[in-house]
Design a protein around this motif. Structure first.
Motif: not given
Length: 239
Positions: A139, A207-208, A211-212, A215, A231
């Protein structure tokens, strides 16, 4: 000597059991994406095997293993799900264990992400194997991310789940509380095509949030925006 000797009882599997298990495996893996009529699944692919499964569960599992292990592919998954359905979720035997593990290895070899597995199959893998399911790309760290800041009030389209005209679409936006939120635009229900939007995921930074989303997706969906793609950790599945 055969790995799983055939049962000595008179009950036997139909000659076309491998093709039946292959069809059932495809249906169980992706019922919407197959051309198999759901109304035919029980009567054609499961019910004919019920007498054998109930009268001799161990023999049934052994006979299925003998039939499907050399064939491989979706027949493995179909056989594993058949034992689960007809014998019981708590049943275990060396033959059933071998078929179930072979089915998971088939999925893993074809890049199927773990989020496509049932909770029980995922637990079975973790209890019996120590290696990771799949290893994806690293990532990006925030300094490497190429995410353009959201403009005030901007609703940015970042993904479309399928190619269908009524597909769910994912957007990102700034929330009123200073955080960032993923918004899903989708039909209201199976019977109401009117589209509605609802908040899905939230994070303190873009960014977070990306990423979620990555995922959850694990593999690319039908369309992914260029800034979200890094990502998504895994390449497309082969199945």
């Amino acid at each position: 000597m055969a790995l799983f000797p055939r049962t000595s009882r008179g009950t036997s599997l139909p000659d076309d059991v491998v093709s039946r298990m292959e069809r059932f495996g495809r249906f169980e893996f992706d019922p919407v994406g197959t051309d198999i009529d759901a109304s035919d699944v029980w009567g054609e692919l499961q019910a004919p095997l019920l007498p054998f499964a109930q009268s001799d569960p161990d023999g049934f599992a052994r006979a299925l293993a003998v039939a499907v292990l050399p064939a491989g592919g979706f027949a493995l998954f179909g056989a594993a799900r058949t034992v689960w359905n007809l014998v019981g979720s708590d049943f275990d035997s060396p033959a059933y264990h071998a078929v179930r593990m072979a089915a998971l290895e088939f999925f893993r070899a074809n890049g199927v992400p773990s989020n496509r597995l049932s909770a029980d199959d995922w637990r079975f893998w973790q209890e019996n194997r120590s290696e990771p399911w799949l290893v994806g790309q690293r990532r990006p760290v925030p300094e490497e991310a190429r995410i353009v800041s959201l403009a005030p009030g901007e609703l940015r389209r970042v993904a479309q789940i399928t190619g269908a005209p009524d597909s769910n679409v994912v957007y990102v936006a700034a929330s009123h509380d200073g955080r960032f939120v993923a918004v899903v635009d989708a039909p209201t229900s199976d019977t109401d095509p009117t589209r509605a939007r609802f908040d899905w995921l939230a994070a303190d930074t873009l960014h977070d949030l990306y990423a979620r989303i990555g995922d959850v997706f694990q593999t690319p969906v039908h369309w992914v925006a260029d800034d979200l793609r890094p990502y998504v950790p895994l390449p497309p599945s082969h199945l």
